[in-house]
Design a protein around this motif. Sequence first.
Motif, PDB file in Angstrom:
ATOM      1  N   ILE A 163      10.569 185.411 156.251  1.00 35.13           N
ATOM      2  CA  ILE A 163      11.073 184.117 155.705  1.00 35.13           C
ATOM      3  C   ILE A 163      11.690 184.112 154.413  1.00 35.13           C
ATOM      4  O   ILE A 163      10.787 184.439 153.496  1.00 35.13           O
ATOM      5  CB  ILE A 163      10.276 183.099 156.069  1.00 35.13           C
ATOM      6  CG1 ILE A 163       9.720 182.797 157.779  1.00 35.13           C
ATOM      7  CG2 ILE A 163      10.738 181.621 155.720  1.00 35.13           C
ATOM      8  CD1 ILE A 163       8.701 181.997 158.156  1.00 35.13           C
ATOM      9  N   ILE A 164      12.928 183.632 154.214  1.00 31.41           N
ATOM     10  CA  ILE A 164      13.301 183.296 152.933  1.00 31.41           C
ATOM     11  C   ILE A 164      13.644 181.950 153.003  1.00 31.41           C
ATOM     12  O   ILE A 164      14.222 181.282 153.915  1.00 31.41           O
ATOM     13  CB  ILE A 164      14.500 184.133 152.515  1.00 31.41           C
ATOM     14  CG1 ILE A 164      14.517 185.682 152.506  1.00 31.41           C
ATOM     15  CG2 ILE A 164      15.120 183.723 151.077  1.00 31.41           C
ATOM     16  CD1 ILE A 164      15.756 186.247 152.502  1.00 31.41           C
ATOM     17  N   GLU A 165      12.988 181.174 151.808  1.00 29.97           N
ATOM     18  CA  GLU A 165      13.292 179.650 151.756  1.00 29.97           C
ATOM     19  C   GLU A 165      14.398 179.375 150.480  1.00 29.97           C
ATOM     20  O   GLU A 165      14.163 179.934 149.606  1.00 29.97           O
ATOM     21  CB  GLU A 165      12.084 179.060 151.411  1.00 29.97           C
ATOM     22  CG  GLU A 165      11.085 178.950 152.280  1.00 29.97           C
ATOM     23  CD  GLU A 165       9.729 178.226 151.977  1.00 29.97           C
ATOM     24  OE1 GLU A 165       9.749 176.787 152.024  1.00 29.97           O
ATOM     25  OE2 GLU A 165       8.595 178.893 151.592  1.00 29.97           O
ATOM     26  N   ASP A 166      15.457 178.717 150.964  1.00 28.20           N
ATOM     27  CA  ASP A 166      16.426 178.315 149.951  1.00 28.20           C
ATOM     28  C   ASP A 166      16.107 176.806 149.508  1.00 28.20           C
ATOM     29  O   ASP A 166      16.218 176.046 150.253  1.00 28.20           O
ATOM     30  CB  ASP A 166      17.710 178.360 150.587  1.00 28.20           C
ATOM     31  CG  ASP A 166      18.789 178.282 149.547  1.00 28.20           C
ATOM     32  OD1 ASP A 166      18.664 177.593 148.697  1.00 28.20           O
ATOM     33  OD2 ASP A 166      20.114 178.422 150.098  1.00 28.20           O
ATOM     34  N   CYS A 167      15.575 176.815 148.465  1.00 31.16           N
ATOM     35  CA  CYS A 167      15.259 175.326 147.626  1.00 31.16           C
ATOM     36  C   CYS A 167      16.354 175.389 146.473  1.00 31.16           C
ATOM     37  O   CYS A 167      15.881 174.500 145.531  1.00 31.16           O
ATOM     38  CB  CYS A 167      13.873 175.484 147.108  1.00 31.16           C
ATOM     39  SG  CYS A 167      12.472 175.311 148.369  1.00 31.16           S
ATOM     40  N   ALA A 168      17.604 175.964 146.614  1.00 26.40           N
ATOM     41  CA  ALA A 168      18.450 175.762 145.645  1.00 26.40           C
ATOM     42  C   ALA A 168      18.708 174.238 145.391  1.00 26.40           C
ATOM     43  O   ALA A 168      19.002 173.899 144.148  1.00 26.40           O
ATOM     44  CB  ALA A 168      19.894 176.427 146.135  1.00 26.40           C
ATOM     45  N   MET A 169      19.055 173.308 146.423  1.00 23.95           N
ATOM     46  CA  MET A 169      19.041 171.925 146.262  1.00 23.95           C
ATOM     47  C   MET A 169      17.735 171.146 146.439  1.00 23.95           C
ATOM     48  O   MET A 169      17.901 170.068 146.349  1.00 23.95           O
ATOM     49  CB  MET A 169      20.013 171.561 147.417  1.00 23.95           C
ATOM     50  CG  MET A 169      21.390 172.187 147.225  1.00 23.95           C
ATOM     51  SD  MET A 169      22.373 171.687 145.668  1.00 23.95           S
ATOM     52  CE  MET A 169      23.174 170.110 146.425  1.00 23.95           C
ATOM     53  N   SER A 170      16.789 171.911 146.467  1.00 24.13           N
ATOM     54  CA  SER A 170      15.292 171.292 146.712  1.00 24.13           C
ATOM     55  C   SER A 170      14.122 171.531 145.818  1.00 24.13           C
ATOM     56  O   SER A 170      13.166 171.717 146.436  1.00 24.13           O
ATOM     57  CB  SER A 170      15.192 171.353 148.223  1.00 24.13           C
ATOM     58  OG  SER A 170      15.982 170.543 149.147  1.00 24.13           O
ATOM     59  N   MET A 171      14.642 171.888 144.756  1.00 25.04           N
ATOM     60  CA  MET A 171      13.508 172.317 143.807  1.00 25.04           C
ATOM     61  C   MET A 171      12.278 171.407 143.728  1.00 25.04           C
ATOM     62  O   MET A 171      11.082 171.868 143.715  1.00 25.04           O
ATOM     63  CB  MET A 171      14.058 172.605 142.226  1.00 25.04           C
ATOM     64  CG  MET A 171      12.970 173.309 141.468  1.00 25.04           C
ATOM     65  SD  MET A 171      13.782 173.308 139.615  1.00 25.04           S
ATOM     66  CE  MET A 171      14.813 174.518 139.848  1.00 25.04           C
TER      67      MET A 171
END
Length: 308
Positions: free
Chosen positions: A140-148
Amino acid sequence: MIFHKDQIIDPENFRQPSFFISPFSTADLERNDAIMKNPNVSDDSLKEYNAFFGEHEYCLSGKEAIFNALDHYNLKKDDQVLILTTTSNLYISSCVTKEIEKFCGWSREKTDNTKLIFIIHEFGKVFHDMETIKNYNLPIIEDCAMSMFSSDEKELIGQYGDFTIYSLPKFFPIQFGGILKVNCKNYSINKNKAYQNHLQKVTLHYFEDSENIKKKRKDNNNYLILELCKLGFTPYFDYSERETPSVCMFTNNGHDLPKLKVFLQRNGIECSIFYGKDAFFIPVNQALGKFEMDYIINLITFFINESK
């Protein structure tokens, strides 16, 4: 150019105001230069910073962080990455898909070729079914670019995957930078990048103000939504106490969103349509005060009145 209620509409080029999704402004160039020369960060802040980001690698951008994470898996052209998002909207940013396509294909449903799951926590709203995703037993990769600054009830967002992506300019007043949080043990972190010292110092400085950043963004979103509701719009998201908005997203009320986008951008407002949904978003960052938010609302009001 139009003068309307003490506000300039459609000003001349190079005299537009600038309201970005990022809190960055020209004045931050001098501020960041001073931070580089005199970085004063407490030991407690450094501990909190390292606890939040864990083992991490600095990147030029969130896109480079995505690339570095994907490059770890030796993906083949026939492999697929399953992309899941908070809203399940069909639209996916090309910032994500183009990086994946450098390695393999992608899909919105699990197939026999799925080798990796890419979770996008959208606009400050987290994906709430992470435990089910873990049961697939795939990386799994989590993208928190807009949800830091958003998390779930277990405070585990950013810890479910092998990697987590952060985009620093989305939340801090800096011009570039991404962080790749590394939760797996067999990734070799590059700590010799020329810009690492710069990113580390400025990010550490602004991270000290995390609680104020979260509060200001929530307050700004509440104010903007209240004013937008007076114009007939409705909030698209219902944020929990653990979630921090990266934009102010609202549902349309019969207006021409492509024209609204062109009009606002022509007047210096970074904004866009949430393609695939009848929704729109504008800045909500912590640098916006009441005057700036009223300025944006007045532009939208003018657009609505002129469209009648």
